[in-house]
Design a protein around this motif. Sequence first.
Motif, PDB file in Angstrom:
ATOM      1  N   LYS A 238       9.026  -2.084   5.828  1.00 50.97           N
ATOM      2  CA  LYS A 238       8.281  -2.761   6.882  1.00 50.97           C
ATOM      3  C   LYS A 238       7.066  -3.496   6.305  1.00 50.97           C
ATOM      4  O   LYS A 238       6.727  -4.607   6.743  1.00 50.97           O
ATOM      5  CB  LYS A 238       7.838  -1.761   7.950  1.00 50.97           C
ATOM      6  CG  LYS A 238       8.947  -1.338   8.898  1.00 50.97           C
ATOM      7  CD  LYS A 238       9.416  -2.531   9.722  1.00 50.97           C
ATOM      8  CE  LYS A 238      10.472  -2.154  10.728  1.00 50.97           C
ATOM      9  NZ  LYS A 238      10.983  -3.352  11.455  1.00 50.97           N
ATOM     10  N   GLN A 239       6.406  -2.883   5.332  1.00 49.70           N
ATOM     11  CA  GLN A 239       5.294  -3.565   4.669  1.00 49.70           C
ATOM     12  C   GLN A 239       5.798  -4.808   3.944  1.00 49.70           C
ATOM     13  O   GLN A 239       5.161  -5.868   4.002  1.00 49.70           O
ATOM     14  CB  GLN A 239       4.618  -2.627   3.672  1.00 49.70           C
ATOM     15  CG  GLN A 239       3.838  -1.486   4.285  1.00 49.70           C
ATOM     16  CD  GLN A 239       3.004  -0.769   3.248  1.00 49.70           C
ATOM     17  OE1 GLN A 239       2.148  -1.373   2.585  1.00 49.70           O
ATOM     18  NE2 GLN A 239       3.258   0.521   3.080  1.00 49.70           N
TER      19      GLN A 239
ATOM     20  N   ASP B 139       0.861  -1.179   0.000  1.00 48.02           N
ATOM     21  CA  ASP B 139       0.000   0.000   0.000  1.00 48.02           C
ATOM     22  C   ASP B 139       0.901   1.233   0.000  1.00 48.02           C
ATOM     23  O   ASP B 139       1.428   1.639   1.037  1.00 48.02           O
ATOM     24  CB  ASP B 139      -0.898  -0.002   1.238  1.00 48.02           C
ATOM     25  CG  ASP B 139      -1.854   1.192   1.275  1.00 48.02           C
ATOM     26  OD1 ASP B 139      -1.797   2.027   0.345  1.00 48.02           O
ATOM     27  OD2 ASP B 139      -2.648   1.285   2.226  1.00 48.02           O
ATOM     28  N   HIS B 140       1.072   1.835  -1.181  1.00 51.98           N
ATOM     29  CA  HIS B 140       1.987   2.968  -1.312  1.00 51.98           C
ATOM     30  C   HIS B 140       1.433   4.243  -0.694  1.00 51.98           C
ATOM     31  O   HIS B 140       2.144   5.245  -0.599  1.00 51.98           O
ATOM     32  CB  HIS B 140       2.339   3.193  -2.784  1.00 51.98           C
ATOM     33  CG  HIS B 140       3.230   2.126  -3.344  1.00 51.98           C
ATOM     34  ND1 HIS B 140       4.605   2.238  -3.379  1.00 51.98           N
ATOM     35  CD2 HIS B 140       2.936   0.902  -3.854  1.00 51.98           C
ATOM     36  CE1 HIS B 140       5.118   1.131  -3.903  1.00 51.98           C
ATOM     37  NE2 HIS B 140       4.134   0.308  -4.202  1.00 51.98           N
ATOM     38  N   ARG B 141       0.180   4.223  -0.267  1.00 50.43           N
ATOM     39  CA  ARG B 141      -0.412   5.399   0.388  1.00 50.43           C
ATOM     40  C   ARG B 141      -0.299   5.301   1.911  1.00 50.43           C
ATOM     41  O   ARG B 141      -0.595   6.249   2.623  1.00 50.43           O
ATOM     42  CB  ARG B 141      -1.881   5.540  -0.012  1.00 50.43           C
ATOM     43  CG  ARG B 141      -2.093   5.855  -1.503  1.00 50.43           C
ATOM     44  CD  ARG B 141      -3.555   5.764  -1.864  1.00 50.43           C
ATOM     45  NE  ARG B 141      -4.058   4.400  -1.672  1.00 50.43           N
ATOM     46  CZ  ARG B 141      -5.308   4.024  -1.912  1.00 50.43           C
ATOM     47  NH1 ARG B 141      -6.191   4.914  -2.344  1.00 50.43           N
ATOM     48  NH2 ARG B 141      -5.691   2.770  -1.724  1.00 50.43           N
ATOM     49  N   SER B 142       0.113   4.145   2.398  1.00 44.25           N
ATOM     50  CA  SER B 142       0.224   3.936   3.843  1.00 44.25           C
ATOM     51  C   SER B 142       1.404   4.703   4.419  1.00 44.25           C
ATOM     52  O   SER B 142       2.407   4.955   3.731  1.00 44.25           O
ATOM     53  CB  SER B 142       0.384   2.442   4.145  1.00 44.25           C
ATOM     54  OG  SER B 142       0.688   2.234   5.497  1.00 44.25           O
ATOM     55  N   GLN B 143       1.291   5.093   5.702  1.00 38.46           N
ATOM     56  CA  GLN B 143       2.394   5.759   6.387  1.00 38.46           C
ATOM     57  C   GLN B 143       3.439   4.758   6.891  1.00 38.46           C
ATOM     58  O   GLN B 143       4.516   5.153   7.318  1.00 38.46           O
ATOM     59  CB  GLN B 143       1.855   6.577   7.563  1.00 38.46           C
ATOM     60  CG  GLN B 143       0.994   7.762   7.137  1.00 38.46           C
ATOM     61  CD  GLN B 143       0.557   8.604   8.315  1.00 38.46           C
ATOM     62  OE1 GLN B 143       0.728   8.220   9.470  1.00 38.46           O
ATOM     63  NE2 GLN B 143      -0.014   9.769   8.028  1.00 38.46           N
TER      64      GLN B 143
END
Length: 244
Positions: free
Chosen positions: A15-16, A6-10
């Motif tokens: 870590k993702q 999810d490239h919009r996640s902070q």
Amino acid sequence: MKLEIDHRSQTPLHKQAESLIRELINHPDYKSGKLLPREIELSEQLKISRNTLRQAINTLVTEGLLVRKKGVGTRVENKRIFTGAGNWLSFSEEMRILGIEIHNFELQIFRQEVSAEAAAFFDIEQGTKVMRLERLRGKKEYPFVYFTSEFNPEIPLSASENYNRPLYEILESDYGIIAHTSKEEISATAADHFIASKLDVKPGVPILVRKRFVYDVYNNPIEYNIGCYRADSFTYTIESKRNS
């Protein structure tokens, strides 16, 4: 198995990626030691750089969950159980995080005279009777750890509790005692005939011994635990940061 960042996640990309690869490691197709997809393929699938992917993979290699071999690739390590220092976990929590279903091969709880080391830890007199819990635990295929625990006699444990529940859940839910701090000693020794018979190894083979001195939130000693592990099934890692 579809992996997607999810490239919009902070949450940082590495870590993702680390979290997704952990899921991949626990997938039935990979548990047996299968090679991961090539880095270039995986980075393209996740839409991240290879350096970001390597950062995630390096963490899992350090933990002993992956093995990287030059010219071959990166595969899942299926031999060892990993645990580490830092935010300590109970054995049940460690295994749950690793996706390992634990089986109890033997379980006994009884009262007996406290051992000398536990007596010193609890600051009680020699000859005091305490509850002692002995458990032989491991994977479905074979046991890999033999635990003995002695408990502070002020804790009103009996033999009536359901010890298929996690131990610290019993202490917290039934007695309001929260295990908070663990001081540990790790050593290597040769298996004597008793431990060898429990762990299904030959007498004299190396085993790892982990002693835990467990305290509650008020710094009261609550449990003295010794775990004897098959050395071919257990890895302990320590990560330290150097002060600048």
